[in-house]
Write an enzyme that holds these catalytic residues in place. Structure first.
Site, PDB file in Angstrom:
ATOM      1  N   CYS A  77       0.851  -1.189   0.000  1.00  0.00           N
ATOM      2  CA  CYS A  77       0.000   0.000   0.000  1.00  0.00           C
ATOM      3  C   CYS A  77       0.888   1.242   0.000  1.00  0.00           C
ATOM      4  O   CYS A  77       1.924   1.275   0.662  1.00  0.00           O
ATOM      5  CB  CYS A  77      -0.891  -0.019   1.244  1.00  0.00           C
ATOM      6  SG  CYS A  77      -2.061   1.351   1.313  1.00  0.00           S
ATOM      7  N   ASN A 272       3.600   0.189   3.296  1.00  0.00           N
ATOM      8  CA  ASN A 272       3.418  -1.094   4.008  1.00  0.00           C
ATOM      9  C   ASN A 272       4.223  -2.136   3.253  1.00  0.00           C
ATOM     10  O   ASN A 272       3.722  -2.753   2.318  1.00  0.00           O
ATOM     11  CB  ASN A 272       1.942  -1.525   4.026  1.00  0.00           C
ATOM     12  CG  ASN A 272       1.101  -0.744   5.006  1.00  0.00           C
ATOM     13  OD1 ASN A 272       1.614  -0.079   5.891  1.00  0.00           O
ATOM     14  ND2 ASN A 272      -0.198  -0.828   4.858  1.00  0.00           N
ATOM     15  N   SER A 305      -5.544  14.154   6.315  1.00  0.00           N
ATOM     16  CA  SER A 305      -6.888  13.602   6.190  1.00  0.00           C
ATOM     17  C   SER A 305      -7.596  14.256   4.999  1.00  0.00           C
ATOM     18  O   SER A 305      -7.041  15.142   4.338  1.00  0.00           O
ATOM     19  CB  SER A 305      -7.693  13.875   7.464  1.00  0.00           C
ATOM     20  OG  SER A 305      -7.941  15.267   7.581  1.00  0.00           O
ATOM     21  N   SER A 310      -1.582  18.055   2.533  1.00  0.00           N
ATOM     22  CA  SER A 310      -0.672  16.947   2.280  1.00  0.00           C
ATOM     23  C   SER A 310       0.665  17.536   1.837  1.00  0.00           C
ATOM     24  O   SER A 310       0.744  18.730   1.511  1.00  0.00           O
ATOM     25  CB  SER A 310      -1.229  16.011   1.213  1.00  0.00           C
ATOM     26  OG  SER A 310      -2.455  15.436   1.627  1.00  0.00           O
ATOM     27  N   HIS A 327       3.848   8.026   7.234  1.00  0.00           N
ATOM     28  CA  HIS A 327       3.119   7.791   5.979  1.00  0.00           C
ATOM     29  C   HIS A 327       1.851   8.625   5.907  1.00  0.00           C
ATOM     30  O   HIS A 327       1.109   8.535   4.925  1.00  0.00           O
ATOM     31  CB  HIS A 327       2.787   6.316   5.823  1.00  0.00           C
ATOM     32  CG  HIS A 327       1.571   5.847   6.567  1.00  0.00           C
ATOM     33  ND1 HIS A 327       1.337   6.134   7.899  1.00  0.00           N
ATOM     34  CD2 HIS A 327       0.510   5.085   6.166  1.00  0.00           C
ATOM     35  CE1 HIS A 327       0.193   5.575   8.275  1.00  0.00           C
ATOM     36  NE2 HIS A 327      -0.318   4.936   7.249  1.00  0.00           N
ATOM     37  N   LYS A 397     -13.398   8.870  -2.520  1.00  0.00           N
ATOM     38  CA  LYS A 397     -13.186   7.806  -1.539  1.00  0.00           C
ATOM     39  C   LYS A 397     -13.896   6.534  -1.975  1.00  0.00           C
ATOM     40  O   LYS A 397     -14.882   6.573  -2.707  1.00  0.00           O
ATOM     41  CB  LYS A 397     -13.726   8.226  -0.161  1.00  0.00           C
ATOM     42  CG  LYS A 397     -13.089   9.481   0.415  1.00  0.00           C
ATOM     43  CD  LYS A 397     -11.667   9.244   0.884  1.00  0.00           C
ATOM     44  CE  LYS A 397     -11.606   8.375   2.106  1.00  0.00           C
ATOM     45  NZ  LYS A 397     -10.247   8.314   2.682  1.00  0.00           N
TER      46      LYS A 397
END
Length: 398
Positions: A77, A272, A305, A310, A327, A397
């Site tokens: 991921c 990950n 979020s 970001s 991350h 999303k």
């Protein structure tokens, strides 16, 4: 900031880049530190929070062993981001059409493409490695319906949970496309299969572990090399999935912005995963569970979020963090707790100015369920420097 918290009561020290760690996460870190094959120490990023198997935000260097549950089930991921040659002045007043265009191009949640959409070269390259893995471990295929069709048609798809696609503006009002996804159903099947296989292989020795989720494969053991091969394949699948998804998004957006060019790919990075690296005088396996590599000069992506900033960052190659950084922002509450506490109206208020879903299906991703991204960034100023600050205007999303 430098290391804020040091835990020394385990067999290996734990060095934490924040002083805010929930008790459950501290217990997980202590459990990890009890393992006999940790190399030097465990590094913990400022977005740390409790995870399954191992703590999210942990960097775990191991000698001669790998813990499948620390890598997790969303193997590989990570993030991808590109900057376009157009800016905010090219955006329409109503961004709903852009969100609809992306949603029409990219299946989300458990959905997949109705036909093979990934490039044939990508499919062929992955098929060779997967056939070899399945030849030894056929049960992986039985864990999915129509497995061969599924892994192919999920290439270029988003998934659910905290995965997202965003259209962002940087400090110069340039447009960026940023996405977060992993190895989809096939990665999940591989992860689950080898987590359970590690438990079985350890047999009665499992009882000696502080947590059965810390079951591991020892180098030289029967299934160690098989797991390395499978996890590396899943990481490549995740990288290809993000690459294919970005291609499809850009193709769909050319209807909105005719003639734009991609001027910069920030990075296509895992957060990950496990890799073989050299640290403190030895070659070791480094498992980054919710952390990205931040070697000197390396670019990375740290998302906030769905209602926050970001960052595109450049690593400083800090040895004590094993050249790593956070991350993302990191959760402050579980998904179930967020659903109990917040409402649709809370989502709408906290995502004001962002074109996105604002219904009950995304309450668990509400910004208040995450740490403050500015605080997280301040705690890792020793690890990275900010290259670009991004603010999303559209968010898709799962």
């Amino acid at each position: 900031m430098p290391i804020q918290t040091l835990m020394t009561k385990g067999k290996a020290p734990v060095k934490i880049y924040t002083d805010e760690v929930e008790p459950a996460a501290m217990q997980q870190l202590y459990n990890l530190s009890q393992l006999p094959f940790i190399h030097s120490h465990i590094a913990v990023m400022p977005d740390v929070h409790m995870g399954k198997g191992a703590t999210v935000g942990s960097v775990i260097p191991t000698k001669g062993a790998i813990i499948p549950a620390a890598v997790g089930v969303d193997i590989g991921c990570g993030m991808n981001a590109v900057r376009l040659s157009v800016n905010a002045s090219h955006l329409p007043d109503n961004l709903r059409r852009i969100r609809s265009t992306i949603e029409a191009a990219i299946p989300v949640g458990f959905n997949m493409h109705k036909s093979d959409r990934a490039r044939p070269t990508s499919i062929r390259a992955l098929a060779v490695g997967l056939d070899r893995i399945i030849g030894k471990h056929r049960k992986i295929y039985s864990m999915q319906k129509k497995p061969y069709q599924t892994w192919i048609r999920q290439l270029g798809t988003l998934g659910g949970g905290n995965h997202f696609i965003e259209l962002c503006l940087d400090e110069n009002n340039d447009i960026w496309i940023m996405l977060h996804s992993g190895s989809r159903g096939i990665g999940n099947a591989i992860g689950q299969y080898f987590i359970e296989l590690a438990r079985r292989d350890m047999g009665r020795h499992l009882m000696n572990l502080p947590d059965k989720d810390l079951a591991y494969f020892s180098e030289g053991a029967e299934h160690f090399d098989d797991y390395i091969e499978a996890v590396e394949w899943a990481q490549e699948y995740a990288m290809t999935n993000r690459r294919e998804m970005m291609r499809m998004i850009l193709d769909s957006l050319r209807k909105q912005f005719p003639g734009f060019k991609v001027t910069k790919e920030a990075i296509n990075c895992h957060h990950n995963y496990v890799s073989r690296e050299y640290h403190f005088g030895e070659h070791v396996y480094v498992t980054r569970k919710g952390a990205i590599r931040a070697g000197e000069g390396e670019l990375g992506i740290i998302p906030g979020s769905m209602g926050a900033k970001s960052f595109i960052v450049r690593g400083k190659g800090q040895p004590q963090s094993f050249c790593s950084c956070s991350h993302g922002a990191g959760r402050t509450m579980s998904r179930s707790a967020a659903k109990r506490k917040f409402t649709d109206m809370d989502v709408e208020r906290q995502t004001a100015g962002v074109e996105c879903r604002k219904d009950s299906g995304v309450i668990d991703e509400i910004p208040a369920a995450y740490k403050d991204i500015d605080t997280v960034m301040a705690h890792q100023s020793d690890l990275i420097e900010v290259v670009h600050t991004l603010k999303q205007v559209v968010c898709v999303k799962g």
